[in-house]
Design an enzyme around this catalytic site. Structure first.
Site, PDB file in Angstrom:
ATOM      1  N   ASP A 411       7.444 -44.034 -27.009  1.00  0.00           N
ATOM      2  CA  ASP A 411       7.324 -42.329 -27.507  1.00  0.00           C
ATOM      3  C   ASP A 411       6.545 -41.304 -28.469  1.00  0.00           C
ATOM      4  O   ASP A 411       5.371 -42.109 -28.545  1.00  0.00           O
ATOM      5  CB  ASP A 411       8.904 -42.790 -28.626  1.00  0.00           C
ATOM      6  N   THR A 413       6.890 -39.662 -31.743  1.00  0.00           N
ATOM      7  CA  THR A 413       6.974 -39.716 -32.897  1.00  0.00           C
ATOM      8  C   THR A 413       7.122 -40.925 -34.181  1.00  0.00           C
ATOM      9  O   THR A 413       8.308 -42.140 -33.776  1.00  0.00           O
ATOM     10  CB  THR A 413       8.537 -39.089 -34.130  1.00  0.00           C
ATOM     11  N   ASP A 610      10.013 -46.138 -32.088  1.00  0.00           N
ATOM     12  CA  ASP A 610      10.800 -46.977 -33.572  1.00  0.00           C
ATOM     13  C   ASP A 610      11.960 -45.722 -33.975  1.00  0.00           C
ATOM     14  O   ASP A 610      12.747 -46.563 -35.306  1.00  0.00           O
ATOM     15  CB  ASP A 610       9.029 -46.128 -34.298  1.00  0.00           C
TER      16      ASP A 610
END
Length: 730
Positions: A411, A413, A610
């Site tokens: 991912d 961000t 996250d």
């Protein structure tokens, strides 16, 4: 840092308190973690001594170690005496002493009966429960040697003449006594070595301070036990002290050493609003903090829980050992009986005596303990070591699987980037300078709670700019803010706000578009009705990301970025990081579909993320890797957690995976080879060539050393695991 949750609670076990004392401690077997008992004892399956599922700082020495040590030292003189008399008595006295068998019987009986009593209890249990194990072999061997010798002493006339063709009937009191003493010694060494596998957990528990300094509402301060701290309490952390619990900085600024939990060697600067992790060290300035997580909810307590859970899980590789061990004891007993019969029928006189001695040697040397300990000891040592370097494995399967990963989906961000707005740059229009634009924008943003405003105000403070308090402030929903600062009427926001204010923003339009292509959020600043400049805030790439990707590429791992951000932002970040395959505007179901598509091509896929939107892909991937700085949902769905949220931890975790699996194979190979060679030697296959037989006493020594050797090899991981290791040859 968000909580690192303990995902699967053990039955009858609660989290440790901050003092390191476990409430309602459960005891479990290192070879069979499904066995759980409320008190010390032995495993009903393998007979091994149970140990605390969760070590504590104040736990007493293993009661079985204390008992075995007492039995060993009290009876050792008798073992030495009976051994010396049997082996060297005829050399010293010129012939056997009158009544020597009775003397040996008197000296050996306390050793065999009292010192060896725990062995017979386990031997009887293994037979009663139809769970043959190492104690089945040891107990049978000792009882056979001692029982035969007792009968030969009390009633020698019942034996056939061939048993005494070359003199008095031989007795083996010394073999039975020495086997008991050597087995006790082996258990003492093994229990001591096993206790070292919990050293990592104990070192983590030892990090927690015992007291905290609480600030009362009237300003008074007092030191209180850590167990008396409550959520919301205001605490002072002085230089050199450990942060007592998880919380947030309320006042002050300092550098905090978090290396004991994250592996990061450089102290991290903490200011008002920054989060603090309990047990980290305040290295310089005094801080006031507000407690947010206490007791079992702290990051430290949850790390301890995760490490304990991983240490007690079973590695898939253990299935190989289990499938062998299930038939091993029965096969060994059959080999021992066959040895006795073959020697009795075809061996030299006294053939049945030779056959009996060799059968006992087979039973003693073929201990399956080393086989059973091969993988659990490696897992326990490696997970403890990994935890001290900021890598938490959910279970043993994650350790085995990580080294096989050839494709990593990341991912953006919070994984590649910091996950929070960071100031990018300021561009001044004609008639203004950059510091002036930043000072005015930060001045009006002091009244805003928006994350973008925090980034601008933070940059102004970093540059030590003097900020005027806003004389008026108004939030224009969705488009920006208005107000007055230093006598100037200001507007800070997007093009819609500028047009509503009648401000011509086009002179900076080209610069703004270039920044947007790079993934930045752009805000225009107008002062007294004319354009003053623009400010760009972006999610900065973590300083360690590039190094992490270089290491992964070098190790043959393909990296794919999948982000929910727009295509332009995804393209910009991928270009800056050299990521060739990337996907923007990706929904959670799209990430899940990407994982499934790659797995369908035969790829071994890891997913690193996250956020909540990453949870489905994390759960579906072969190895899910969560950033410890991310959401609880992501962490709960992952197989590996990087406490620091640094992608370099993936290379570190892969290195641990490679070293651990290599160590497990070494242990399994040693156990298999040991038994493959030891059993034939004990059966006497080399007697026709060498004329020598393997004494049951030597077999007992070899049996004890085999288990200790496996544990010692596993403990090497406490020093070696952690350095990135190339997996191409693994």
């Amino acid at each position: 840092m968000s909580d690192i949750e303990h995902r699967h609670h053990h039955d009858g076990h609660r989290a440790p308190s901050e003092s390191g004392v476990a409430q309602g401690t459960a005891y479990t077997c290192p070879m069979h973690p499904q066995i759980r008992r409320p008190a010390p004892g032995s495993c009903p399956i393998c007979g091994m001594a149970l140990e605390p599922a969760m070590p504590t700082l104040d736990e007493e020495e293993n009661p079985e170690l204390v008992d075995f040590r007492r039995r060993f030292w009290w009876t050792l003189p008798l073992t030495v005496a009976v051994f010396a008399l049997a082996m060297f008595g005829h050399m010293v006295f010129g012939a056997a002493l009158p009544g020597q068998n009775w003397i040996e019987f008197a000296a050996a009986t306390p050793v065999v009966v009292w010192a060896g009593w725990p062995f017979y209890v386990r031997w009887a249990r293994s037979i009663a429960t139809a769970s043959p194990n190492m104690w089945t072999l040891i107990g049978t061997g000792v009882i056979a040697a001692y029982g035969y010798s007792v009968v030969a002493t009390l009633a020698p006339g019942i034996f056939p003449p061939s048993f005494s063709a070359h003199g008095p009937i031989s007795v083996y009191f010394e073999a039975a006594a020495v086997i008991v003493s050597l087995t006790l010694l082996g258990q003492i060494l093994e229990l001591r070595a096993r206790s070292q596998t919990s050293a990592a957990i104990k070192s983590l528990l030892g990090l927690a301070p015992k007291t905290a300094r609480r600030i009362a509402p009237d300003g008074g301060e007092e030191d209180i036990p850590l167990t008396h701290v409550h959520v919301g309490d205001t605490l002072r952390v002085r230089p050199g002290e450990r942060v007592p619990v998880d919380g947030v900085v309320a006042e002050g600024e300092s550098a905090v050493d978090e290396s004991m939990l994250t592996g990061e060697p450089v102290p991290v600067t903490k200011r008002a609003g920054d989060k603090l992790i309990g047990a980290t060290i305040n290295t310089s300035g005094s801080m006031v903090m507000r407690a947010q997580k206490i007791g079992a909810d702290t990051v430290l307590s949850q790390i301890v829980q995760m490490v304990a859970q991983a240490q007690r899980s079973r590695a898939p590789m253990q299935r190989l050992a289990d499938s062998v061990a299930g038939y091993f004891v029965v096969v060994v007993v059959a080999i021992a009986l066959l040895t006795w019969i073959v020697w009795g029928l075809y061996g030299p006189e006294p053939s049945w005596v030779f056959g009996f001695v060799n059968a006992v040697a087979v039973l003693i040397i073929a201990c399956p303990c080393a086989l059973g300990l091969a993988t659990p000891m490696s897992i326990m040592a490696a997970t403890g070591r990994a935890a001290t370097q900021g890598v938490l494995f959910r279970d043993a399967a994650a350790i085995e699987d990580l080294r096989k990963v050839d494709t990593l989906i990341v991912d953006k961000t919070g994984t590649l980037t910091e996950g929070k707005p960071g100031f990018d740059r300021v561009v001044a229009a004609a008639g203004f300078d950059e510091d002036q634009v930043l000072r005015l924008a930060a001045g009006i943003d002091q009244g805003s709670e928006h994350p973008l405003a925090h980034a601008i105000v933070g940059e102004a403070k970093r540059r030590a700019l003097v900020l005027d308090k806003p004389e008026s402030f108004e939030s224009a929903s969705g488009i920006g803010v208005r107000g007055s600062v230093g006598g100037k009427r200001l507007a800070l926001g997007n093009t819609a706000l500028m047009e509503a204010e009648g401000v011509d923003w086009r002179p900076l339009g080209e610069a703004a578009e270039a920044l947007r292509v790079e993934g930045a959020s752009v805000m225009y600043l107008a002062a007294d009705g004319r354009i003053a400049g623009l400010l760009a805030v972006s999610d900065p790439i973590k300083p360690t990301t590039r190094d992490a990707l270089v290491g992964l590429y070098a190790d043959g791992v393909a990296v794919i970025m999948a982000t929910g951000d727009g295509a332009a932002t995804a393209k910009s970040v991928a270009a800056r990081l050299g990521i060739g395959e990337y996907y923007g505007e990706v929904q959670p179901r799209d990430k899940l579909a990407l994982v499934e598509r790659l797995q369908g091509r035969g790829k071994v896929v890891a997913m690193a993320g996250d956020g909540i939107n990453d949870a489905p892909a994390l759960a579906k991937s072969d190895v899910g890797i969560a950033m410890g700085t991310g959401t609880d949902v992501a962490i709960n769905s992952a197989h590996v957690t990087l406490v620091k949220g640094d992608l370099r931890g993936i290379a570190l975790a892969r290195g641990i995976s490679v070293e651990t699996v290599r160590n497990m194979w070494q242990n399994l190979a040693f156990a298999f080879v040991y038994n493959a060679l030891g059993i034939p030697l004990a059966a006497g296959v080399l007697y026709p060539l060498t004329g020598q037989l393997l004494s049951p006493m030597i077999a007992a020594l070899a049996m004890s050393l085999s288990s200790v050797s496996v544990i010692a090899n596993a403990l090497r991981l406490r020093r070696r695991a952690g350095a990135p290791v190339s997996t191409r040859s693994a």
